[in-house]
Scaffold this active site. Structure first.
Site, PDB file in Angstrom:
ATOM      1  N   GLY A 100       4.088  -3.368   3.008  1.00  0.00           N
ATOM      2  CA  GLY A 100       2.840  -3.718   2.334  1.00  0.00           C
ATOM      3  C   GLY A 100       1.893  -4.540   3.191  1.00  0.00           C
ATOM      4  O   GLY A 100       0.892  -5.067   2.706  1.00  0.00           O
TER       5      GLY A 100
ATOM      6  N   GLU B  50      12.310  -6.667  -1.720  1.00  0.00           N
ATOM      7  CA  GLU B  50      11.647  -7.457  -2.780  1.00  0.00           C
ATOM      8  C   GLU B  50      12.659  -7.919  -3.824  1.00  0.00           C
ATOM      9  O   GLU B  50      12.523  -8.991  -4.403  1.00  0.00           O
ATOM     10  CB  GLU B  50      10.512  -6.626  -3.402  1.00  0.00           C
TER      11      GLU B  50
ATOM     12  N   SER C 289       4.779   0.393   5.385  1.00  0.00           N
ATOM     13  CA  SER C 289       3.429   0.833   5.760  1.00  0.00           C
ATOM     14  C   SER C 289       3.419   2.216   6.410  1.00  0.00           C
ATOM     15  O   SER C 289       2.649   2.471   7.339  1.00  0.00           O
ATOM     16  CB  SER C 289       2.749  -0.199   6.660  1.00  0.00           C
TER      17      SER C 289
ATOM     18  N   ASN D 203       8.293   4.911  -3.703  1.00  0.00           N
ATOM     19  CA  ASN D 203       8.662   3.739  -4.501  1.00  0.00           C
ATOM     20  C   ASN D 203       7.380   3.186  -5.120  1.00  0.00           C
ATOM     21  O   ASN D 203       6.579   2.562  -4.424  1.00  0.00           O
ATOM     22  CB  ASN D 203       9.326   2.707  -3.573  1.00  0.00           C
ATOM     23  N   TRP D 204       7.201   3.424  -6.408  1.00  0.00           N
ATOM     24  CA  TRP D 204       5.945   3.021  -7.049  1.00  0.00           C
ATOM     25  C   TRP D 204       5.904   1.518  -7.326  1.00  0.00           C
ATOM     26  O   TRP D 204       4.866   1.000  -7.691  1.00  0.00           O
ATOM     27  CB  TRP D 204       5.753   3.787  -8.360  1.00  0.00           C
ATOM     28  N   LYS D 205       7.035   0.854  -7.204  1.00  0.00           N
ATOM     29  CA  LYS D 205       7.127  -0.586  -7.496  1.00  0.00           C
ATOM     30  C   LYS D 205       6.569  -0.872  -8.902  1.00  0.00           C
ATOM     31  O   LYS D 205       6.738  -0.054  -9.787  1.00  0.00           O
ATOM     32  CB  LYS D 205       6.426  -1.389  -6.394  1.00  0.00           C
TER      33      LYS D 205
ATOM     34  N   GLY E 274       5.828   3.081  -0.089  1.00  0.00           N
ATOM     35  CA  GLY E 274       5.342   2.234  -1.174  1.00  0.00           C
ATOM     36  C   GLY E 274       3.899   2.570  -1.504  1.00  0.00           C
ATOM     37  O   GLY E 274       3.607   3.518  -2.225  1.00  0.00           O
ATOM     38  N   GLY E 275       2.981   1.797  -0.938  1.00  0.00           N
ATOM     39  CA  GLY E 275       1.550   1.934  -1.250  1.00  0.00           C
ATOM     40  C   GLY E 275       1.035   3.370  -1.202  1.00  0.00           C
ATOM     41  O   GLY E 275       0.325   3.814  -2.117  1.00  0.00           O
TER      42      GLY E 275
HETATM   43  P1  PGA Z   1       4.891   0.048   1.749  1.00  0.00           P
HETATM   44  O1  PGA Z   1       6.272  -0.228   0.989  1.00  0.00           O
HETATM   45  O2  PGA Z   1       4.891   1.494   2.130  1.00  0.00           O
HETATM   46  O3  PGA Z   1       3.813  -0.283   0.758  1.00  0.00           O
HETATM   47  O4  PGA Z   1       4.873  -0.848   2.959  1.00  0.00           O
HETATM   48  C1  PGA Z   1       7.455   0.391   1.395  1.00  0.00           C
HETATM   49  C2  PGA Z   1       8.596  -0.076   0.508  1.00  0.00           C
HETATM   50  O5  PGA Z   1       8.657  -1.261   0.193  1.00  0.00           O
HETATM   51  O6  PGA Z   1       9.448   0.734   0.108  1.00  0.00           O
END
Ligand code: PGA
Length: 250
Positions: free
Chosen positions: A174, A98, A213, A9-11, A234-235
């Protein structure tokens, strides 16, 4: 045998040229990933058409991060499921925390969205998870149970078979704080049990991802759990090397 999936998920990160480069780097490394692990990337809307060209003919799947709760018309700023299909999207994330937290996405809205996505032939990656207050109050099992019942119980078994579930404890997203493998496993097992109450044996076939994370250093322990079938990343999905490192952790 459930499908193993690692989805990135690149957000709201990367420009279009940067995103195209990142997608090319993922495709270039995809051969390192065992063939029973499905890789999916979810770039921002603006990136979908050019990234679709990059992943075309490869094993990497393309996902959106959201979709509209309407089919078409005067809904400024929204992107419909047909638009996503028209750029070769196969999946869409829905109900990310989010979206729930910052954009007022409710279970009722998600019911609309998940039905539209499924009707259009998209596979939803449906996110659930508790926040820190709920976790500290010991309500985490109740929260995910309710999210599942409110949205996924409205689906037929045929529809449910095309849904991927992602458990993401909001306090781990995150923040660098990962749920322990045991904490994640007990919630995944609970989700599968709640799904089984409605869908019976089908629950054993549903892929349930962990998110929050997740990185190469902790993926192995998480993915070794019996009810954790992969990750929503995510990250760490913003670096091809880390993303692939996670996908080779099964
Ligand atoms: P993160 O995000 O790996 O940066 O914690 C995961 C997500 O929100 O899908």
């Amino acid at each position: 045998m459930r499908k193993h999936i690692v989805a990135g998920n690149w957000k709201m990160n990367t420009t279009v040229p940067e995103g195209v480069e990142l997608a090319k780097a993922v495709v270039a490394k995809a051969a390192e990933v065992p063939s029973d692990v499905k890789l999916i990337i979810a770039p921002p809307f603006t990136h979908l058409a050019p990234v679709a060209e990059v992943v075309k003919g490869t094993a990497v799947g393309l996902s959106a991060q959201n979709c509209a709760d309407k089919t078409k018309g005067a809904y400024t700023g929204e992107v419909s499921v047909d638009m996503l299909k028209s750029v070769s999207c196969e999946y869409t994330i829905l109900g990310h925390s989010e979206r729930r937290q910052y954009y007022g996405e409710t279970d009722a809205k998600l019911v609309e969205k998940i039905h539209l996505a499924l009707a259009a032939g998209l596979s939803p990656i449906f996110c659930i998870g508790e926040n820190l207050d709920e976790r500290e109050a010991g309500k985490h099992f109740d929260v995910v149970t309710e999210q599942i019942k409110n949205v996924l119980y409205t689906l037929t078994p045929e529809e449910m078979a095309n849904v991927i579930v992602a458990y993401e404890p909001v306090w781990a997203i995150g923040t660098g704080k990962t749920a322990t493998a045991e904490q994640a496993q007990e919630i995944h097992a609970c989700c599968r049990k709640v799904l089984a109450e409605k869908f019976g044996a089908l629950a054993e076939e549903i892929t349930i991802l962990y998110g929050g994370s997740c990185k190469p250093s902790n993926a192995k322990e998480l993915f070794a759990q019996p009810d954790i079938d992969g990750g929503l990343i995510g990250g760490a999905a913003l670096k091809a090397e880390d993303f692939i490192g996670i996908a080779t952790s099964f």
